[in-house]
Design a protein around this motif. Structure first.
Motif, PDB file in Angstrom:
ATOM      1  N   LYS A  29       0.801  -1.226   0.000  1.00  0.00           N
ATOM      2  CA  LYS A  29       0.000   0.000   0.000  1.00  0.00           C
ATOM      3  C   LYS A  29       0.833   1.276   0.000  1.00  0.00           C
ATOM      4  CE  LYS A  29      -3.914  -1.272  -0.685  1.00  0.00           C
ATOM      5  NZ  LYS A  29      -4.363  -0.795  -1.985  1.00  0.00           N
ATOM      6  N   ASP A  30       1.858   1.306   0.852  1.00  0.00           N
ATOM      7  CA  ASP A  30       2.658   2.521   0.990  1.00  0.00           C
ATOM      8  C   ASP A  30       4.081   2.288   0.512  1.00  0.00           C
ATOM      9  OD1 ASP A  30       0.855   4.382   2.259  1.00  0.00           O
ATOM     10  OD2 ASP A  30       0.898   3.017   3.958  1.00  0.00           O
ATOM     11  N   GLY A  31       4.704   3.385   0.125  1.00  0.00           N
ATOM     12  CA  GLY A  31       6.096   3.287  -0.274  1.00  0.00           C
ATOM     13  C   GLY A  31       6.965   2.728   0.835  1.00  0.00           C
ATOM     14  N   SER A  32       6.644   3.107   2.066  1.00  0.00           N
ATOM     15  CA  SER A  32       7.448   2.636   3.199  1.00  0.00           C
ATOM     16  C   SER A  32       7.420   1.112   3.328  1.00  0.00           C
ATOM     17  CB  SER A  32       6.915   3.223   4.513  1.00  0.00           C
ATOM     18  OG  SER A  32       6.978   4.609   4.484  1.00  0.00           O
ATOM     19  N   ASP A  33       6.278   0.514   3.018  1.00  0.00           N
ATOM     20  CA  ASP A  33       6.212  -0.956   3.068  1.00  0.00           C
ATOM     21  C   ASP A  33       7.290  -1.532   2.151  1.00  0.00           C
ATOM     22  OD1 ASP A  33       3.853  -0.428   4.401  1.00  0.00           O
ATOM     23  OD2 ASP A  33       2.548  -0.946   2.706  1.00  0.00           O
ATOM     24  N   ALA A  34       7.383  -0.933   0.962  1.00  0.00           N
ATOM     25  CA  ALA A  34       8.304  -1.459  -0.051  1.00  0.00           C
ATOM     26  C   ALA A  34       9.759  -1.238   0.356  1.00  0.00           C
ATOM     27  CB  ALA A  34       8.021  -0.797  -1.395  1.00  0.00           C
ATOM     28  N   THR A  35      10.093  -0.021   0.808  1.00  0.00           N
ATOM     29  CA  THR A  35      11.498   0.235   1.147  1.00  0.00           C
ATOM     30  C   THR A  35      11.917  -0.582   2.378  1.00  0.00           C
ATOM     31  OG1 THR A  35      10.767   2.238   2.301  1.00  0.00           O
ATOM     32  CG2 THR A  35      11.694   2.540   0.104  1.00  0.00           C
ATOM     33  N   SER A  36      11.016  -0.669   3.358  1.00  0.00           N
ATOM     34  CA  SER A  36      11.380  -1.436   4.563  1.00  0.00           C
ATOM     35  C   SER A  36      11.440  -2.928   4.263  1.00  0.00           C
ATOM     36  CB  SER A  36      10.392  -1.146   5.696  1.00  0.00           C
ATOM     37  OG  SER A  36      10.518   0.206   6.063  1.00  0.00           O
ATOM     38  N   LEU A  48      19.085   4.428  -2.260  1.00  0.00           N
ATOM     39  CA  LEU A  48      19.097   5.826  -2.704  1.00  0.00           C
ATOM     40  C   LEU A  48      18.042   6.025  -3.785  1.00  0.00           C
ATOM     41  CD1 LEU A  48      21.919   6.510  -5.277  1.00  0.00           C
ATOM     42  CD2 LEU A  48      21.363   4.194  -4.531  1.00  0.00           C
ATOM     43  N   GLU A  49      17.674   7.295  -3.998  1.00  0.00           N
ATOM     44  CA  GLU A  49      16.903   7.622  -5.191  1.00  0.00           C
ATOM     45  C   GLU A  49      17.918   7.721  -6.324  1.00  0.00           C
ATOM     46  OE1 GLU A  49      13.589  10.509  -4.767  1.00  0.00           O
ATOM     47  OE2 GLU A  49      14.460  10.917  -2.813  1.00  0.00           O
ATOM     48  N   PRO A  50      17.647   7.091  -7.466  1.00  0.00           N
ATOM     49  CA  PRO A  50      18.663   7.127  -8.516  1.00  0.00           C
ATOM     50  C   PRO A  50      19.001   8.550  -8.952  1.00  0.00           C
ATOM     51  CG  PRO A  50      16.696   5.883  -9.213  1.00  0.00           C
ATOM     52  CD  PRO A  50      16.497   6.250  -7.789  1.00  0.00           C
ATOM     53  N   PHE A 110      17.356   0.785  -5.625  1.00  0.00           N
ATOM     54  CA  PHE A 110      16.945   2.096  -6.143  1.00  0.00           C
ATOM     55  C   PHE A 110      15.535   2.369  -5.659  1.00  0.00           C
ATOM     56  CE2 PHE A 110      19.687   2.314 -10.293  1.00  0.00           C
ATOM     57  CZ  PHE A 110      20.810   2.536  -9.516  1.00  0.00           C
ATOM     58  N   ASP A 111      15.373   3.492  -4.976  1.00  0.00           N
ATOM     59  CA  ASP A 111      14.032   3.900  -4.564  1.00  0.00           C
ATOM     60  C   ASP A 111      13.441   4.757  -5.693  1.00  0.00           C
ATOM     61  OD1 ASP A 111      11.770   4.944  -3.477  1.00  0.00           O
ATOM     62  OD2 ASP A 111      12.655   5.483  -1.553  1.00  0.00           O
ATOM     63  N   GLU A 112      12.546   4.138  -6.446  1.00  0.00           N
ATOM     64  CA  GLU A 112      11.967   4.791  -7.639  1.00  0.00           C
ATOM     65  C   GLU A 112      10.597   5.410  -7.338  1.00  0.00           C
ATOM     66  OE1 GLU A 112      13.175   4.814 -10.950  1.00  0.00           O
ATOM     67  OE2 GLU A 112      14.281   2.932 -11.282  1.00  0.00           O
ATOM     68  N   MET A 113      10.360   5.686  -6.069  1.00  0.00           N
ATOM     69  CA  MET A 113       9.063   6.240  -5.669  1.00  0.00           C
ATOM     70  C   MET A 113       8.729   7.493  -6.470  1.00  0.00           C
ATOM     71  SD  MET A 113       7.558   4.468  -3.361  1.00  0.00           S
ATOM     72  CE  MET A 113       8.877   3.781  -2.397  1.00  0.00           C
ATOM     73  N   ILE A 114       9.727   8.323  -6.715  1.00  0.00           N
ATOM     74  CA  ILE A 114       9.498   9.580  -7.438  1.00  0.00           C
ATOM     75  C   ILE A 114       9.944   9.456  -8.890  1.00  0.00           C
ATOM     76  CG2 ILE A 114      10.235  12.001  -7.572  1.00  0.00           C
ATOM     77  CD1 ILE A 114      10.252  11.974  -4.466  1.00  0.00           C
ATOM     78  N   THR A 115      11.098   8.859  -9.127  1.00  0.00           N
ATOM     79  CA  THR A 115      11.588   8.747 -10.514  1.00  0.00           C
ATOM     80  C   THR A 115      10.709   7.813 -11.343  1.00  0.00           C
ATOM     81  OG1 THR A 115      13.112   7.068  -9.662  1.00  0.00           O
ATOM     82  CG2 THR A 115      14.011   9.281 -10.025  1.00  0.00           C
ATOM     83  N   PRO A 173      15.590  12.996   1.143  1.00  0.00           N
ATOM     84  CA  PRO A 173      14.938  13.349   2.408  1.00  0.00           C
ATOM     85  C   PRO A 173      14.020  12.298   3.003  1.00  0.00           C
ATOM     86  CG  PRO A 173      13.859  14.452   0.569  1.00  0.00           C
ATOM     87  CD  PRO A 173      15.042  13.738   0.001  1.00  0.00           C
ATOM     88  N   PHE A 174      13.577  11.314   2.237  1.00  0.00           N
ATOM     89  CA  PHE A 174      12.604  10.394   2.824  1.00  0.00           C
ATOM     90  C   PHE A 174      12.656   9.022   2.169  1.00  0.00           C
ATOM     91  CE2 PHE A 174       8.489   8.744   4.162  1.00  0.00           C
ATOM     92  CZ  PHE A 174       8.511   9.114   5.497  1.00  0.00           C
ATOM     93  N   PHE A 175      12.695   7.989   3.015  1.00  0.00           N
ATOM     94  CA  PHE A 175      12.636   6.635   2.488  1.00  0.00           C
ATOM     95  C   PHE A 175      11.525   5.797   3.106  1.00  0.00           C
ATOM     96  CE2 PHE A 175      17.116   7.680   1.527  1.00  0.00           C
ATOM     97  CZ  PHE A 175      17.153   7.345   0.190  1.00  0.00           C
ATOM     98  N   ALA A 176      11.196   6.052   4.375  1.00  0.00           N
ATOM     99  CA  ALA A 176      10.221   5.182   5.038  1.00  0.00           C
ATOM    100  C   ALA A 176       9.791   5.771   6.375  1.00  0.00           C
ATOM    101  CB  ALA A 176      10.829   3.797   5.290  1.00  0.00           C
ATOM    102  N   GLY A 188       5.942   3.401  -5.923  1.00  0.00           N
ATOM    103  CA  GLY A 188       4.677   3.776  -5.287  1.00  0.00           C
ATOM    104  C   GLY A 188       4.161   5.029  -5.949  1.00  0.00           C
ATOM    105  N   LYS A 189       3.826   6.026  -5.117  1.00  0.00           N
ATOM    106  CA  LYS A 189       3.392   7.332  -5.632  1.00  0.00           C
ATOM    107  C   LYS A 189       2.524   7.190  -6.878  1.00  0.00           C
ATOM    108  CE  LYS A 189       6.251  10.052  -2.944  1.00  0.00           C
ATOM    109  NZ  LYS A 189       5.804  11.039  -2.001  1.00  0.00           N
ATOM    110  N   ALA A 190       3.065   7.620  -8.049  1.00  0.00           N
ATOM    111  CA  ALA A 190       2.221   7.796  -9.242  1.00  0.00           C
ATOM    112  C   ALA A 190       1.785   6.495  -9.905  1.00  0.00           C
ATOM    113  CB  ALA A 190       2.949   8.679 -10.246  1.00  0.00           C
TER     114      ALA A 190
HETATM  115  C1  LIG Z   1      11.709   8.627  -2.275  1.00  0.00           C
HETATM  116  C2  LIG Z   1      10.623   8.173  -1.352  1.00  0.00           C
HETATM  117  N1  LIG Z   1      10.683   6.931  -0.843  1.00  0.00           N
HETATM  118  C3  LIG Z   1       9.724   6.456  -0.009  1.00  0.00           C
HETATM  119  C4  LIG Z   1       8.657   7.246   0.353  1.00  0.00           C
HETATM  120  C5  LIG Z   1       7.630   6.684   1.269  1.00  0.00           C
HETATM  121  O1  LIG Z   1       6.442   6.507   0.586  1.00  0.00           O
HETATM  122  P1  LIG Z   1       5.029   6.471   1.375  1.00  0.00           P
HETATM  123  O2  LIG Z   1       4.783   7.849   1.882  1.00  0.00           O
HETATM  124  O3  LIG Z   1       4.050   6.026   0.334  1.00  0.00           O
HETATM  125  O4  LIG Z   1       5.177   5.472   2.486  1.00  0.00           O
HETATM  126  C6  LIG Z   1       8.559   8.550  -0.144  1.00  0.00           C
HETATM  127  C7  LIG Z   1       7.446   9.423   0.257  1.00  0.00           C
HETATM  128  O5  LIG Z   1       7.471  10.626   0.188  1.00  0.00           O
HETATM  129  C8  LIG Z   1       9.571   9.030  -1.026  1.00  0.00           C
HETATM  130  O6  LIG Z   1       9.548  10.266  -1.527  1.00  0.00           O
END
Ligand SMILES: Cc1ncc(COP(=O)(O)O)c(C=O)c1O
Length: 440
Positions: free
Chosen positions: A116-123, A198-200, A227-232, A145-148, A255-257
């Protein structure tokens, strides 16, 4: 612009919800104190608040909405799925279809698990990396600035209250585009780094083969590259920054988009690692990801409909093109007011942010507040300038015009002093140890 109705709700929000928001980055401390609109609805690149004010939105749900708010084909796909039930006792067919559709887009990944959330994936990525390598330490990029929401990351921020020192000690940091800082970590913690995350790419592109060098270092040291592709993801390229730069990580997080604002995230990667979370091996079992709501049918239907639009239409190209139009307009407007030393536009056209500096050239939250105040008066919610597929020429041009007029006020405030122009207390960074905040 009248905020009477919204402002009358502020105390109620804070009395029932800590922080008055479910996301720190959307909090009241991020906006001028007298301009705290609560959003009633959105459509395309526009939103309307409780008072009926209309804004062009430039945050897009913290980048979760790539196509535009209430995008019809996505909403319709989710609606249809809901009519057939959302959650069952066994996996639903759509879980396989969504996995196939997603893995088609991300060529380097063999398997995917949705959540559901990006944090689930990164953690989940961090946990499985530790299990796979048998190591305890995590290295995360300090410039991102943010991973989880989880302790392995939050423990490295100024809001680490509640996280034991022993946990915090297990996450080290390195700097983006500074390969020596990564090499030093490998020297400092020999055979201890389970993964690098990291974010790429964030604001600066990778320089001097940085991503390739990370790939090589991780291979040599047996460390998992994440690679955290949440934004990229769903912005840089259909296959994410890993396809854009042709560097394949071991794991990637999304996640995100990917579901245009519906709650879907993904952990994807190499079978050898991902399968540790599965049933078909004799090693010790790994709790990869699991959630009651992880594969809700309408979320996955929304993700599939979103992926279809990205595949069938020039979504990525349009975001880059419109972002370039925006950048060019903003740069002209900045030059017109001679503000090059005070306003910076950063990032790729598909994902822009701005920075504000005071008369001495120091980064300034009061000037950021003034700028948000002046753009809001002109019908924008623009804590960032995140483009979506729905930001058409008219929206971009109106935005450039509004920025231009806001820059005129900025220039006057630089020359005459900000006090005569700033109407509220300044905004504050999310990451701080104490609030220093009062309502009203
Ligand atoms: C790069 C990155 N990774 C992980 C997350 C965490 O995603 P979520 O807020 O969906 O848990 C975010 C949220 O801003 C993010 O920008």
């Amino acid at each position: 612009m009248d905020f009477t109705k919204s402002m009358s709700l502020v105390e109620r929000f804070h009395s029932l919800i800590p922080g008055g928001s479910h996301t720190y980055a959307k909090g009241d401390d991020q906006f001028p104190a007298h301009m705290l609109p609560y959003i009633a609805r959105g459509e395309g690149c526009r939103v309307w608040d409780a008072d009926g004010n209309e804004f062009i939105e430039w945050g897009m749900g913290l980048r979760a909405v790539g196509l535009g708010h209430a995008y019809p084909s996505v909403v319709e796909a989710a609606r249809k799925a809901m009519l057939d039930g959302t959650n069952f006792t066994r996996p639903s067919l759509i879980e396989l279809e969504a996995a196939e559709a997603f893995l088609d887009l991300v060529p380097g990944a063999d398997m995917v698990k949705f959540s559901k959330d990006g944090s689930d994936a990164t953690s989940g990525a961090v946990r499985v990396s530790r299990a796979y390598t048998g190591r305890d330490m995590v290295a995360r990029c300090v410039n991102h600035p943010f991973f989880a929401v989880d302790d392995w990351f939050i423990g490295t921020t100024p809001m680490s209250a509640g996280i034991p020192e022993v946990v915090r000690e297990l996450t080290a940091t390195f700097r983006y585009n500074d390969i020596e800082s990564v090499e030093q970590l490998f020297e400092q913690y020999p055979d201890r780094l389970a993964c690098l995350i990291l974010e790429p790419e964030k604001y600066d592109p990778p320089a001097d083969g940085f991503l390739e060098k990370l790939r090589d270092l991780c291979d040599r040291h047996g460390t998992v590259l994440i690679f955290d592709e949440m934004i990229t993801g769903f912005r840089w390229h259909l296959g994410g920054a890993q396809a854009f730069y042709e560097v394949v990580p071991d794991l990637s997080t999304w996640g995100k988009a990917m579901a245009n604002g519906f709650s879907v995230s993904a952990l994807a990667g190499k079978k050898e690692i991902m399968e540790l979370g599965g049933l078909l091996h004799d090693k010790e079992r790994v709790f990869l990801l699991s959630g009651t709501h992880a594969a809700e049918t309408h979320g996955l239907a929304a993700a599939m409909a979103t992926m279809k639009v990205y595949r069938d239409e020039p979504v990525i190209e349009t975001m880059w093109k419109q972002g370039q139009r925006l950048t060019a307009g903003l740069e002209r407007a900045i030059a017109d007011q001679d503000l090059e030393a005070h306003i910076g536009i950063f990032g790729r056209p598909c994902c822009l942010v701005y920075g504000t500096k005071d008369a001495e050239g120091n980064p300034s939250q009061p000037f950021r507040t003034l700028f948000i105040q002046e753009t809001m008066k002109r019908g924008l919610i623009a804590p960032s300038v995140i483009i979506s597929y729905s930001h058409d020429d008219e929206a971009v041009d109106r935005t450039v015009e509004a920025f231009h007029d806001a820059f005129k006020v900025y220039r006057k405030a630089l020359t005459e002093g900000i006090d005569g122009y700033l109407e509220s207390r300044p905004v504050q960074p999310v990451w701080r140890t104490h609030n220093n905040y009062r309502l009203g």
